[in-house]
Each structure stands twice: as C-alpha cells, then as structure tokens.
Design an enzyme around this catalytic site. Structure first.
Site, mmCIF file in Angstrom:
data_model
loop_
_atom_site.group_PDB
_atom_site.id
_atom_site.type_symbol
_atom_site.label_atom_id
_atom_site.label_comp_id
_atom_site.label_asym_id
_atom_site.label_seq_id
_atom_site.Cartn_x
_atom_site.Cartn_y
_atom_site.Cartn_z
ATOM 1 N N ALA A 107 0.824 -1.214 0.000
ATOM 2 C CA ALA A 107 0.000 0.000 0.000
ATOM 3 C C ALA A 107 0.858 1.265 0.000
ATOM 4 O O ALA A 107 2.085 1.206 0.078
ATOM 5 C CB ALA A 107 -0.929 -0.009 1.203
ATOM 6 N N HIS A 108 0.197 2.408 -0.049
ATOM 7 C CA HIS A 108 0.886 3.692 -0.138
ATOM 8 C C HIS A 108 1.738 3.974 1.103
ATOM 9 O O HIS A 108 1.368 3.638 2.211
ATOM 10 C CB HIS A 108 -0.084 4.853 -0.396
ATOM 11 C CG HIS A 108 -1.239 4.952 0.536
ATOM 12 N ND1 HIS A 108 -2.204 5.907 0.378
ATOM 13 C CD2 HIS A 108 -1.601 4.243 1.622
ATOM 14 C CE1 HIS A 108 -3.098 5.781 1.328
ATOM 15 N NE2 HIS A 108 -2.759 4.787 2.090
ATOM 16 N N ASN A 109 2.872 4.581 0.850
ATOM 17 C CA ASN A 109 3.784 5.045 1.896
ATOM 18 C C ASN A 109 4.509 3.930 2.645
ATOM 19 O O ASN A 109 5.200 4.200 3.620
ATOM 20 C CB ASN A 109 3.059 5.927 2.929
ATOM 21 C CG ASN A 109 2.293 7.061 2.277
ATOM 22 O OD1 ASN A 109 2.769 7.674 1.334
ATOM 23 N ND2 ASN A 109 1.090 7.321 2.739
#
Lengths: 343, 343, 343
Positions: free
Chosen positions: A234-236
């Site tokens: 997922a993001h980050n």
C-alpha cells in the site's frame, strides 16, 4: 563443459571423472548421465546411488563412492553458478518493435529491447540493455534503470522510479493511486495520492502484484528485496533491503519494514506497523495496526504473537476439550466431597 | 495562490501571513516554506513547531503561535479541497490514438481520450470525457459512463455497465465468468454465467481486482463504494453504497452487503452471507456461509464473532497456559484433601 | 424451442403445456412467461407458485400443480444442457486481426481466432478453433491446444503447454519464474527456474491468477481442474484431476494435490504438502509445511485440523470465559473448604 571445468568455476573438488561432458542441469530425480545436479544434505547424498545423474555437487565432507561428484561448501549455490555457465541466458537482441508507441521526449539508452505494442509516455527514461516485454505501459516521467526486465503487460504509472537489474513479472502494476479517503458529507472523498514509488536495484517482483504510489511521501522497496506473486503493498510503505515477501502477502498503508525481513504467504501487515530487521512472520499471520515488532522476532497467528508463545498457547488450545472435562470432574468431586462432609 | 485565497476556498480562518504564496502541498514532515500541509489532531498541531511548513490547516480551537495557519472544522478534508485548487489535475486532451481498434458500431461521446492499443468491440458506448488507458479492452455491448477513467490494460467483458466518474486502476478485470459448476458424471460441468456486472456512479476500484458477472442475475457495486487492489468479488454479489473494501478481501457468490459497510484487508466473506448496513469486519476475518450480520455490528476472527466477544475470548485464549496450571493445582489440592480426609 | 423439445433433450417428463415456446433462461425469481428456470430442492419447488416462470425443471418425484414443469433426476444439470440448446454460444468467426504480431515460425491451426494486438513468439503452436483474446502474449515455444479460449491480456511464458478446451480468463499469467532463491553473501541469489507449466485438457482458470513454471521439474494442473480468480500456484506444484480451487487460495512450492480435492477461498497450502484424493480444506484454512493429509479428510483452521476436531475445540474456545469462571469458583470453594476444615 566438462566436470573439471565446472569444479574450477565453483571452487570444488572432483571425485570420479573430470573429463565427463556436462550438457544440462536437472533435479536429482530427473538428472541423466550428462546432467549436473546437486545434493544439499547428507540425506540427499544417500539418494545419489539410486539416480542416473552424471555429476553431483555435494557438501564438503560427504562422498558418494563410485559416482562423479564435486564437493563444495554450498552445493545449491554452486549449482546456481554452474547453471549460469552451462546454460547461459541468451542475450535479447537490441531492437524496438515497429508497433511500439514511444513519445518524442522519451529517452531510451543503447541496446534496449522494446517488444510489440509497448507504450512509453513523455519524459520517460530507460537504461541500457533493459527489456520491455510486449504490452508494457510506462507512464509519463517514469525512470527505468539499466539491465532491467519488465515482462508482458507490466504497467508503470507516471513518476515511478525503477532501479538497475530490477525484474518485474507479467501483469504487475506499480504506482497506482493509494487507497486513501476522508469520509465526509456521507461519502468517501479521495485524499491526494501524489507521491512516487521507488524500487531500488536488484529487486525482483512476481506476477500480478500491486505496489501503490505514496500519498504525500513515497513508497519505497529496498535493494535486493524479492517479492512474490499477487502481493499488495500500500501507499507510503517502506521496505528495507534483502527482504523476502511471499505470495499473497499484503502490507497496509504507512507500515515500515526493516532489512532481511521474511513474510510468509498470505501474511497481513496492518497499517502503521513497524517490523524491525530480520523479523519473520509465519504464513497467514496478521500484525495489528500500529504494532512494533522487535528485531529478530518470529511471529505467528492472527493477531500474531511471538512464535514460542503461539506454539505453547496453541498446544493448550488443542487440549481444551480435555481441560474442560478435567474441570467438570473436579467440580463433581468437590460437590461429592461437600456432600460427604455433610455441609 | 496565497494563504488568504486558500482560507476563503476552504472556509477557514487565517492566523499569520495571508499573503504567503503557496505553490505545493506535502505531509507535515516533508513540507517546505511554500507548501501547504495539515495537522488533524491536537498532537499533530504540537509537532508543527518542528517543521518547515509554510502554512498548516489546523482544527478549529487549536493554535500554533508564530506560524501561519488556517483553522477549519476538518483539516484533512480542507487539505483535499485546497489540493484540488493548488494542483489541479491536468485535463487529458481529447484524442483517439491511431493504434486503437474501434468497432464500427461502437458509439463514443465527445471529448473521450482513447490511448494506444485500446480495443473497443461492437455496440460499446463510452460517455463524454472518459479516458481509456493504453491497452484497455472493452467487450461487445458494454456501456461506460461519462468522466470515467479506465487505466492501462483494464478488461471489461461484454455487456458490463460502468457508471459515471468511475475510476478503475490498471489490470482489473470486470465481468469474467463466475465460478459455478455442477459436479456430474465425474467432472465439473459449467453452469451458465449469463448475467452482467453493474458498477454504479462514483465507484473507484484498485489494480488487478476481479469482479465476476452474475450467473443468472447481475453482480452490482453500489454508488460511491471504494474497492482496493487484488479484491475478488464473485458472481451475483450485491454491494451497497459507500462501502470500503480493503486490499485482498474476497466476497463469495450471492452474498449481499448493505451500505457503508467496511471490510478490512484480507477479509473473506463466504457465499450467501448478508451483511447489513454499517457492518465492520476486521482484518483477515471470515464470515461463514449463509450468516446474517446485523446492522452496525463489528466482527472479528475466522470464523468471525462480535468484536467484544472476540476480544474477551482472545484474552482468555492467551491466558490458557495459566488456566491449565491452575486446574492442575486445584486437582492436586483436591487429591491431597481427599487423602487427608482419609477417604 | 418448445417445452416438449427441451424435455426430450434433457430426458425429462412434462407436466402442463408441451407446446409452450421457451426463448430464454433465468433464475427462479427473475424468470418470465417464456423463460426456462429450475428448482433443485423441494423447498425451491414450493416457491414456484409465486413466480412468473413459464417452465420449471423440477426434481423427479416433486410436482407444482397448475404450472408447466419438466421433472428430471438433476434439475441443475438439466438446466445447463437446456441452456446450451436454447442459447447456443455464437461461434467466433475464424480470423487473424491485422494488428496481431505473429512470428514466422509460429504454427497456427485452421479456424483460429486471433484478436487485436495479440503477440505470438517463435515456434509457438496453436490448435484448431482456439480463440486468443485482445492483447494475449504467447512466449517462445509455448503450445496451445485446440478449442481453447484465452481471454484478453493473458500472458503465457515460453515453453508452457496448454491442453485442449482450456479456458483462461483475462489477465492470468502462466509460467513466470518461481520464487526460489539461495541466501548467500548477504543477498538472495536466484535459483534456476527452468521447468515448464503443463495445463491438461478441460481446465478452466479465472482472472488475474498466477501459475509459476517449475524450477527443475514442471508445474502440472490435471485434467478438468477448475481454478478461480487471484489464485497463486507456485513452482513444481502438481495438482490432480477434477479439483476445485476457489478464489485467492495459494499453494506454495512443490506441494502435491490429488484428484477431486476442494480448496475453499483464501486457503493457504504451504510448501511440500501432500493432499491426497478428495481432501476438502475449509475457507481461510492453512496447511503447514510438509504435512500429509489423508484421502477424503476435511480440514479446517490455521493451522488446520480435522474438521470434527476443529469444531469441537472451537466450541470449547468460545466457552473459555465460562470455563475460566468455573475454575475461579472451584478455586474459591476449595479455599473455603480448606478453611472450614480448619487447615
């Protein structure tokens, strides 16, 4: 190549016929008289006698009398090296297929291979000798390093950075928007997904995996990390170097993973988790939101606990019906005693 | 834009310099002197002092003396609105790429963007301003709404209906045959998969997800629902409005999901389940076949139980080794007593 | 077709009007006056009266007075056969799209359908009447049987063998490198992935699934096995005939699966597992490394146990808070007794 040349290449010692020609490699059970194979444990060495293999890489200190062998410190590693020599991967011939669509401002290094129906958008850079398989799509401003291989239908979104010698298997998507919304006015409103994905050198990623771009920062996959098929990142998320992430594992937003971490198949890491270096998480286990797992820990269960504790509790769990019976018996004994006491 | 203009746009109140020029947006830790950022909790507000951010959106009732801030009811929502103003998404220029293959009977509205190697089959309709990324394939008779974005290599099977403003990320497949067989004569015989998929307005779907067509009825995804990467939605599933379905969750055949439901990552919903409105299912949890979960319930575990009950049982589960010891001790005490009683 | 003709085709007996024209098929709740539908249980037969269906296939020995019905041994199977007759799948017209890129040494049989942007590499063979959807990519030396259907963007790696009548849905990847590394000198070094994938006749595979090539041997999917969406099958796995593998299940390296095995959704099979014939594994369950599961067993849990044992232990698990209370009470009783004994 003959056995002697292979032994020299892998730094091993020959027993038997150093002149024997080796033309292929195979597993112990399938190997024929001109195949090289390996036995990486004393137990596997015992099975050599029953095989047709021409030459076997064996651990130093073991022997298989009457057979041609090469003894080495690490037979499996030596087998990798020998295979590279016996069956060199044919170099793809540099070429750009006529059906590829390449933007004017894209900058391709020498000797790239661009297969049919590839699409390369504006301001993309591609490093030397990199291979882009059929149908690969590379978004605006993305940068691909040298000696990389992107298999068919891989999609790289705009702005993503891919290092040198990175291998990405078919259908994987790098840099799609992260899954971030703010719930307001009765609906989910999309939070900006403006960051990049940075894939460092020597990473390999399997098929149909997904790695989302950062929302405001970047999503980062560290050097030498290996990611299997159908993995979600997922993001980050920030993953360190030389990690191993098995198939169908998922890592939720903003989690941080150290170096040399191992996630087994179908593991779930919730958001904002921190796994320090050399953590190992067992198959199907889940790490809850915000949890910090100390360096070197082995974790198991959903939600996960330290492996030793999980095993202990699990053994008691299996024994629950007996424990319940015992409590029932104690209860009856105590009731009987109370009666016999006249109380 | 300057701080004053942003404040006006988001309905907030400026403290500090309303003339400060804002040229970008960033997270609190990365923001520079001309970046807008946000702090959505008092704890985050405390951290502002340590950052280089030019202007921070803060919750009404908090303050960060000496810094330029805009106070608003919901800083994160205001950040979304402000970002839209500061960094407007560039409108793609309407165009149909020369390599796209478009059937004669397909009907494309004005201002669509059709990228390289797109394939559009007979009787397809595409609404105004919709963007079809490179390699998108749209099957016969499918209907795509207006202002939709289908990223690279999305595949829409025949007859699927996609609403307005729907976003679908790369590699997702909508409308493949459901997984339905009748076992007879020693083999699995395929049951007809004749239904459609209907995706309502404002749905967003991540990368490499799969949504199967209905067998005899339709598979339906309600308005405003957000679906993450690698999610599986089986035939005849009906999902309500404004749900959130996290990565790698799966929903089996003919299950029904209400409005505002939240499924965390790797959740499994078996077939013929009914989740009423506002149900929340925790990560990796599983809801068994045919189960009905009442509105507003939170569920956890595999198989899942109400969250409060799960937590209670889980605490006892972790304590099992102690409970077993205690029973052992009681057993010994009782045996000793019996002896001392002379029985 | 009229009801009488359908009855003849499925070997059933008509009650009511054999002349009634049937123009479509539908589920019981959606069927109109000219639709055929089915009721496969006495309970479903009771619901017929409330529907508008023109003709219903019912189990032999049941009846729905006043309605037109066809009684048969297996209504659902008869519905499959009748649907094939009422709504025959239109045969795709043999053709090779002008945008397809086909290597000179590829050998395509008669009557194949090759859609837009397909890429077929050197020495590939494709059998008669096989359909290759838009964007399909077939690697060097792969062999595809007759009457197969590969939907859009399927990617077949070099050397893979696909049987007759195999159906593969969009985005699935067959034959990518397995996930095998040797850790040495501080990094993961890739083990050779030289084997093939062999998909036998009559297999169907869902969307966005991944099946890796063998490392030294082959990965094999047996005849008639059905695989759902987003399934992961690792290198050297061997799956028998007529198995059913539901969505998001994963099978790790070198595991062996017998015939007629059923894996429910999100099941995880670790490496070197052996599941004998007719094993059933419940949703989200996990089979640990190296485990052998005997023919016909049903397994549940993570790690999995025999289903009956799992259910028993699970019931006790839910009752843990009560068991703990009971132990507490016994403990107090015993302490009280000891006191009243004057000890």
């Amino acid at each position: 190549m003959n056995v002697g040349e292979i032994a020299q290449r892998v730094g091993g010692e020959v027993a038997g016929d150093p002149q024997l020609q080796i033309t292929g490699v195979a597993g112990l059970e399938f190997a024929g008289p001109n195949d090289l194979t390996f036995a990486d444990s004393p137990r596997a060495v015992e099975r050599i006698a029953a095989t047709r293999s021409g030459c076997v890489l064996i651990p130093a200190g073991t022997a298989s009398p009457g057979r041609t062998t090469i003894s080495v410190a690490n037979p499996k590693l030596a087998f990798i090296r020998a295979t590279e020599a016996i069956l060199p991967v044919p170099q793809a011939i540099a070429s750009i297929h006529a059906t590829a669509v390449i933007a004017a401002s894209a900058c391709l290094a020498d000797d790239v291979v661009v297969c049919a129906h590839v699409v390369i958008d504006e301001a993309v850079t591609v490093g030397a000798r990199t291979v882009l398989g059929a149908g690969v799509v590379i978004g605006q401003g993305a940068a691909i390093g040298a000696d990389a291989v992107l298999h068919a239908n891989v999609h790289i979104y705009p702005g993503v950075c891919i290092g040198n010698r990175v291998v990405i298997h078919a259908g994987t998507v790098i840099g799609a928007d992260g899954f971030g919304y703010v719930f307001a006015d009765g609906r989910h409103q999309k939070f900006p997904q403006l960051g990049r994905v940075i894939i460092e050198d020597d990473v390999e990623i399997g098929s149909n995996s997904t790695i989302d771009r950062g929302s405001l920062g970047d999503t980062i996959i560290g050097q030498g990390t290996k990611i299997d098929n159908l993995v979600q990142i997922a993001h980050n998320v920030r993953i360190g170097r030389h990690c191993v992430i098995a198939a169908q594992a998922g890592i939720a937003g903003s989690s941080t993973i150290g170096d040399y971490v191992v996630l087994a198949g179908q593991v779930g890491i919730s958001d904002k988790v921190r796994l320090e270096d050399r953590v190992v998480v067992g198959a199907q286990s889940g790490i809850p939101t915000g949890k910090v797992v100390r360096a070197g820990s082995a974790m198991m269960g959903s939600p996960a606990r330290p492996l030793a504790s999980f095993k202990k509790v699990y053994a008691h769990w299996m024994n629950l019906p007996n424990l319940a019976k015992k409590v029932e018996r104690l209860s009856r004994q105590l009731a009987g005693q109370s009666k016999s006491d006249g109380s």
